[in-house]
Design a protein around this motif. Sequence first.
Motif, PDB file in Angstrom:
ATOM      1  N   ARG A  84       0.840  -1.193   0.000  1.00  0.00           N
ATOM      2  CA  ARG A  84       0.000   0.000   0.000  1.00  0.00           C
ATOM      3  C   ARG A  84       0.874   1.241   0.000  1.00  0.00           C
ATOM      4  N   ARG A  85       0.312   2.332  -0.568  1.00  0.00           N
ATOM      5  CA  ARG A  85       1.010   3.615  -0.537  1.00  0.00           C
ATOM      6  C   ARG A  85       0.038   4.710  -0.128  1.00  0.00           C
ATOM      7  N   TRP A  86       0.534   5.559   0.777  1.00  0.00           N
ATOM      8  CA  TRP A  86      -0.257   6.695   1.240  1.00  0.00           C
ATOM      9  C   TRP A  86       0.524   7.983   1.001  1.00  0.00           C
ATOM     10  N   ASN A  87      -0.163   9.128   1.151  1.00  0.00           N
ATOM     11  CA  ASN A  87       0.559  10.389   1.245  1.00  0.00           C
ATOM     12  C   ASN A  87       0.708  10.763   2.711  1.00  0.00           C
ATOM     13  N   THR A 211       5.505   9.187   1.829  1.00  0.00           N
ATOM     14  CA  THR A 211       6.580  10.179   1.787  1.00  0.00           C
ATOM     15  C   THR A 211       6.009  11.568   1.596  1.00  0.00           C
ATOM     16  N   ASP A 212       6.797  12.552   1.981  1.00  0.00           N
ATOM     17  CA  ASP A 212       6.476  13.936   1.628  1.00  0.00           C
ATOM     18  C   ASP A 212       7.538  14.512   0.697  1.00  0.00           C
ATOM     19  N   GLY A 213       8.393  13.630   0.175  1.00  0.00           N
ATOM     20  CA  GLY A 213       9.458  14.048  -0.715  1.00  0.00           C
ATOM     21  C   GLY A 213      10.775  14.305  -0.016  1.00  0.00           C
ATOM     22  N   GLU A 214      10.739  14.567   1.291  1.00  0.00           N
ATOM     23  CA  GLU A 214      11.946  14.818   2.071  1.00  0.00           C
ATOM     24  C   GLU A 214      12.216  13.716   3.082  1.00  0.00           C
ATOM     25  N   ARG A 215      11.153  13.076   3.514  1.00  0.00           N
ATOM     26  CA  ARG A 215      11.273  11.991   4.493  1.00  0.00           C
ATOM     27  C   ARG A 215      10.193  10.964   4.179  1.00  0.00           C
ATOM     28  N   ALA A 216      10.401   9.726   4.615  1.00  0.00           N
ATOM     29  CA  ALA A 216       9.474   8.651   4.259  1.00  0.00           C
ATOM     30  C   ALA A 216       9.290   7.704   5.430  1.00  0.00           C
ATOM     31  N   VAL A 217       8.266   6.888   5.307  1.00  0.00           N
ATOM     32  CA  VAL A 217       7.981   5.827   6.267  1.00  0.00           C
ATOM     33  C   VAL A 217       7.705   4.562   5.472  1.00  0.00           C
ATOM     34  N   PHE A 218       8.314   3.463   5.898  1.00  0.00           N
ATOM     35  CA  PHE A 218       8.040   2.154   5.292  1.00  0.00           C
ATOM     36  C   PHE A 218       7.647   1.200   6.402  1.00  0.00           C
ATOM     37  N   GLY A 262       5.940  16.612  12.023  1.00  0.00           N
ATOM     38  CA  GLY A 262       4.778  17.216  12.669  1.00  0.00           C
ATOM     39  C   GLY A 262       3.633  17.565  11.742  1.00  0.00           C
ATOM     40  N   HIS A 263       3.907  17.800  10.460  1.00  0.00           N
ATOM     41  CA  HIS A 263       2.837  18.150   9.513  1.00  0.00           C
ATOM     42  C   HIS A 263       2.135  16.916   8.958  1.00  0.00           C
ATOM     43  N   TRP A 264       2.590  15.724   9.324  1.00  0.00           N
ATOM     44  CA  TRP A 264       1.924  14.503   8.881  1.00  0.00           C
ATOM     45  C   TRP A 264       0.648  14.295   9.693  1.00  0.00           C
ATOM     46  N   SER A 265      -0.247  13.478   9.166  1.00  0.00           N
ATOM     47  CA  SER A 265      -1.542  13.264   9.822  1.00  0.00           C
ATOM     48  C   SER A 265      -1.378  12.442  11.099  1.00  0.00           C
ATOM     49  N   PRO A 266      -2.333  12.531  12.025  1.00  0.00           N
ATOM     50  CA  PRO A 266      -2.263  11.725  13.253  1.00  0.00           C
ATOM     51  C   PRO A 266      -2.139  10.226  12.971  1.00  0.00           C
ATOM     52  N   ASP A 267      -2.837   9.730  11.932  1.00  0.00           N
ATOM     53  CA  ASP A 267      -2.722   8.305  11.603  1.00  0.00           C
ATOM     54  C   ASP A 267      -1.290   7.937  11.241  1.00  0.00           C
ATOM     55  N   MET A 268      -0.627   8.769  10.453  1.00  0.00           N
ATOM     56  CA  MET A 268       0.745   8.478  10.053  1.00  0.00           C
ATOM     57  C   MET A 268       1.701   8.645  11.231  1.00  0.00           C
TER      58      MET A 268
END
Length: 393
Positions: A84-87, A211-218, A262-268
């Motif tokens: 799956r991929r999210w923003n 990802t936000d283009g600068e940092r990511a989560v896998f 910090g600008h990522w959503s609470p779920d992320m």
Amino acid sequence: MSSPAPSRARISVIGAGPGGLTCARILQRHGIAVTVYDHDTDPAARDQGGSLDLRAEDGQLALREAGLLDGFWKLARPEGQEMRRWNAAGILLNSQVPEEDDLYKPEIDRSQLRGLLLDSLEPGTVHWGRALESVGGPHDGPRLLRFTDGTTVETDLVIGADGAFSKVRPAVSPATPHYSGVTFLEAWFDDVENRHADLAAMVGRGSGAATDGERAVFSQRNSGGHMRVYLIRRAPVDWIAAAGLDVGDTDGLRAHLLAEYGHWSPDMLRMIVDNDGPYVDRPLFVLPAPHTWEHVPTVTLLGDAAHLMPPVGVGVNLAMLDACELALALAGATTVDEGVRAYERTMLPRSTEMALALDGAADFLLGMGDHVEGEDEFRALEAKLEQRSGRTG
């Protein structure tokens, strides 16, 4: 010194990871004696890492030659191929669900794979607590293994399967790994169906990335109700110390990560800071691309010791394919030198092609997700991997 026949040679594998153990297993199946040395004090001395996808044309092929494919299928998780991929807002962008009969790259925990291989070896094959310091002796042998405890072992062939910071590599190459500029911080989640039910539902049965283009989560599901999450960022190799923290300061690291994400959503954010226990610092190192060496009749390398690349799903598969081809080359050769030459004629061009294809892929890991350019790069990289493997569709 003339090169001995493999059946009469003293063969030493350094490193009891999937590559080293696969090589030892296939050698033993062909009646060739081998000894494995590993710096760990025992098989459970440290965490073995997360889930692996074993591909049909390399990892699974090696297990077939090792006579362990049936055992693999008892442990494998084909459903783990789901992706799956999210923003950064937590919005699902796409989901790839494997067909019921899709067995191309099922997942297996690294610890389970290692256990399968260890259990297949003859008793006493692996010597634990033997940390290699250096390889001495003349190029044409015999070679002398020097261990950190002061002991030495004479051997006819040294197989370096000892990973990124190989102690065997200097015997054939001056190359050293360099920091890629990208770092992983690993977080663990336990009993996810009960303790982290929202995350379990979000990630599904396999893996997910954002990802936000600068940092990511896998994020990656493991067996037994566990999940691992890798926080991927550009940072100095010593970023934790530079922030006035240490890797054991879980609360301090959480606060630091909240400021970055910090600008990522609470779920992320739950993937980032709701972990159970401490984080694990995993900076990404790579070898120069490509990495080759002049043939030495008594030493060779496989896996990360030979070709350390960014972690995009090929590392363990290539290590096991290397191990399989080296063992089969030795089994079919009249001398050790002949077998090593035959192996390197195939392995070095393959690893060169792959290393060049993945050069810079550490930065690519930050570009997936809701950015069209990043998604296009991801598809292009997948196409390169499938083209290399000969897989279409």
